[in-house]
Scaffold this motif. Sequence first.
Motif, short mmCIF file in Angstrom:
data_model
loop_
_atom_site.label_atom_id
_atom_site.label_comp_id
_atom_site.label_asym_id
_atom_site.label_seq_id
_atom_site.Cartn_x
_atom_site.Cartn_y
_atom_site.Cartn_z
N LEU A 64 -77.51 91.46 24.95
CA LEU A 64 -76.17 90.90 25.19
C LEU A 64 -75.94 89.60 24.45
N ASP A 65 -76.98 89.05 23.83
CA ASP A 65 -76.81 87.81 23.05
C ASP A 65 -75.82 88.07 21.92
N PRO A 66 -74.78 87.23 21.78
CA PRO A 66 -73.74 87.48 20.76
C PRO A 66 -74.26 87.55 19.32
N ARG A 67 -75.42 86.96 19.04
CA ARG A 67 -75.91 86.99 17.65
C ARG A 67 -76.29 88.41 17.19
N TYR A 68 -76.48 89.31 18.15
CA TYR A 68 -76.80 90.69 17.80
C TYR A 68 -75.56 91.58 17.70
N ARG A 69 -74.39 91.01 17.83
CA ARG A 69 -73.17 91.79 17.98
C ARG A 69 -72.95 92.80 16.85
N ASP A 70 -73.22 92.39 15.61
CA ASP A 70 -72.95 93.30 14.48
C ASP A 70 -74.07 94.31 14.25
N GLY A 71 -75.25 94.02 14.73
CA GLY A 71 -76.35 94.96 14.54
C GLY A 71 -77.68 94.32 14.90
N VAL A 72 -78.66 95.17 15.26
CA VAL A 72 -79.96 94.65 15.69
C VAL A 72 -81.04 95.67 15.40
N ILE A 73 -82.23 95.17 15.08
CA ILE A 73 -83.41 96.01 14.93
C ILE A 73 -84.32 95.72 16.12
N ILE A 74 -84.73 96.78 16.82
CA ILE A 74 -85.65 96.63 17.95
C ILE A 74 -86.99 97.22 17.53
N ASP A 75 -87.98 96.35 17.40
CA ASP A 75 -89.30 96.72 16.91
C ASP A 75 -90.21 97.05 18.09
N GLY A 76 -90.62 98.32 18.19
CA GLY A 76 -91.59 98.69 19.20
C GLY A 76 -91.02 99.36 20.43
N PHE A 77 -89.83 99.90 20.32
CA PHE A 77 -89.22 100.61 21.45
C PHE A 77 -88.35 101.74 20.90
N PRO A 78 -88.47 102.95 21.46
CA PRO A 78 -89.34 103.37 22.56
C PRO A 78 -90.71 103.78 22.07
N ARG A 79 -91.70 103.70 22.97
CA ARG A 79 -93.07 104.08 22.63
C ARG A 79 -93.58 105.23 23.49
N THR A 80 -92.95 105.48 24.61
CA THR A 80 -93.41 106.51 25.54
C THR A 80 -92.26 107.45 25.90
N LYS A 81 -92.59 108.55 26.54
CA LYS A 81 -91.56 109.50 26.95
C LYS A 81 -90.61 108.88 27.97
N VAL A 82 -91.15 108.04 28.84
CA VAL A 82 -90.29 107.37 29.82
C VAL A 82 -89.29 106.46 29.11
N GLN A 83 -89.75 105.74 28.10
CA GLN A 83 -88.85 104.86 27.35
C GLN A 83 -87.84 105.65 26.54
N VAL A 84 -88.23 106.82 26.08
CA VAL A 84 -87.28 107.71 25.41
C VAL A 84 -86.16 108.09 26.36
N GLU A 85 -86.50 108.38 27.60
CA GLU A 85 -85.48 108.70 28.59
C GLU A 85 -84.57 107.50 28.85
N PHE A 86 -85.16 106.29 28.89
CA PHE A 86 -84.35 105.08 29.02
C PHE A 86 -83.32 105.00 27.90
N LEU A 87 -83.78 105.31 26.68
CA LEU A 87 -82.90 105.20 25.51
C LEU A 87 -81.73 106.17 25.63
N LYS A 88 -81.99 107.40 26.05
CA LYS A 88 -80.91 108.38 26.22
C LYS A 88 -79.93 107.91 27.29
N LEU A 89 -80.47 107.42 28.39
CA LEU A 89 -79.61 106.95 29.48
C LEU A 89 -78.78 105.75 29.06
N PHE A 90 -79.39 104.86 28.30
CA PHE A 90 -78.68 103.68 27.80
C PHE A 90 -77.53 104.10 26.89
N TYR A 91 -77.80 105.05 26.01
CA TYR A 91 -76.76 105.53 25.09
C TYR A 91 -75.56 106.10 25.86
N HIS A 92 -75.82 106.95 26.82
CA HIS A 92 -74.73 107.57 27.59
C HIS A 92 -74.02 106.54 28.47
N ALA A 93 -74.76 105.54 28.96
CA ALA A 93 -74.13 104.48 29.74
C ALA A 93 -73.17 103.68 28.87
#
Length: 401
Positions: free
Chosen positions: A114-143
């Motif tokens: 939510l930090d405004p400096r990421y507003r135009d784009g961001v690289i997240i290094d190291g996520f997702p790494r597990t199947k649970v985190q993959v599910e988080f990513l899908k849920l986040f996208y749909h949210a």
Amino acid sequence: MSEPVPNPAPRAAAPLSADLEIKDAQLIFSAVWADLLEHHAGDVRFPNEFIWLGGAPGAGKGTNTPFIARARDITAPPIVISSLLTAPQAVALKNAGQMVGDREVIALLLEELLDPRYRDGVIIDGFPRTKVQVEFLKLFYHAMLDLGGRDDSTQDANKPMFRIALLFVTEEVSVERQLKRGRVIREHNRQVRESAVGELLEERVTDLDPGLCRKRYKGFKDTTFEALQSLRQIFHFHFIDAEGDLPEVQRNIVREFAYQSSLELSPEVFALIQNIPIATQLARHARQELVRRLEQYGRENPDLFRGVVELIESKLLPIVQAHAMSGHAQINSEEALLDEPVALRMMIDVFSERGFHVTVDIHRIDVPVRVDPQTWEIICRTKKVFQIEIRYPPSDIRRGH
């Protein structure tokens, strides 16, 4: 003799485990998301573009992340999950005796995003790494889709673009690079201790033992690689060969992240412009098309074609040759032959075939001819002037001086 019946238990256990993982992810994400919306009173704005970056040990994520950011015009620093776990919020949790588990990691990540400096784009290094985190990513996208759909005026602003980027190397390359990193850091620390100049770097045990290096790679292949591969059919997926030297890897990155309008534009906008050819596609077959046109001129308009070639040889080429040192000639011509549109096209194509770049502007000039004695009106004729600009490689006589 009857065939032995295999035990079905192992096959039944895997789906059950997967179902539990998905259920756990849904419960945890729902709680974190509700807390986030409540804490920010529903006023949340996430980045327009997410690049979720993964890679095998030694794949060069740290080295190539800045280059990927430049390729996508991302100016904000990357969010490194391992560093996020040492942030003040995570340290406070640890000091309070709490575990930093999946719920805490995703809460920290969403708050950081939510930090405004990421507003135009961001690289997240190291996520997702597990199947649970993959599910988080899908849920986040749909949210985020639901968040954007609440209000038509903000729908485009909240429509997320998720890219999965995977820097891949084989086990042999991974182990070699991990061990090399260990040797470099150990030598650096030796020099620091001897000279008392500089700062010591962390020596990872896993960078010093080939067996541990292979174990790290196996962990990546069995967990992270499989998790990321499962997202291939959902989000834009970039599989980047990271085995070569740095220039080669960066060429692979540029090729993978090249602008693709069908992916990045809305379907409505893309439908409007898709019939306009892409410039690189035009250039790809330009030579073949040029040859086809020249052969067609010779078959269908041989006399006109011959006249255009004679005009070039007798009147235009001497002027071009006189400007050979500069590589640039401008010619004004009133040749009636060029009034014929096909002749003008022939002239440009002939020059192009010989390696010249030609542009033509047509100017119409009113030239006074006489004055009407009855009305004193000036009678003019329109003169057509062809302004021909010809560019070509200049003479290299003076180069090197």
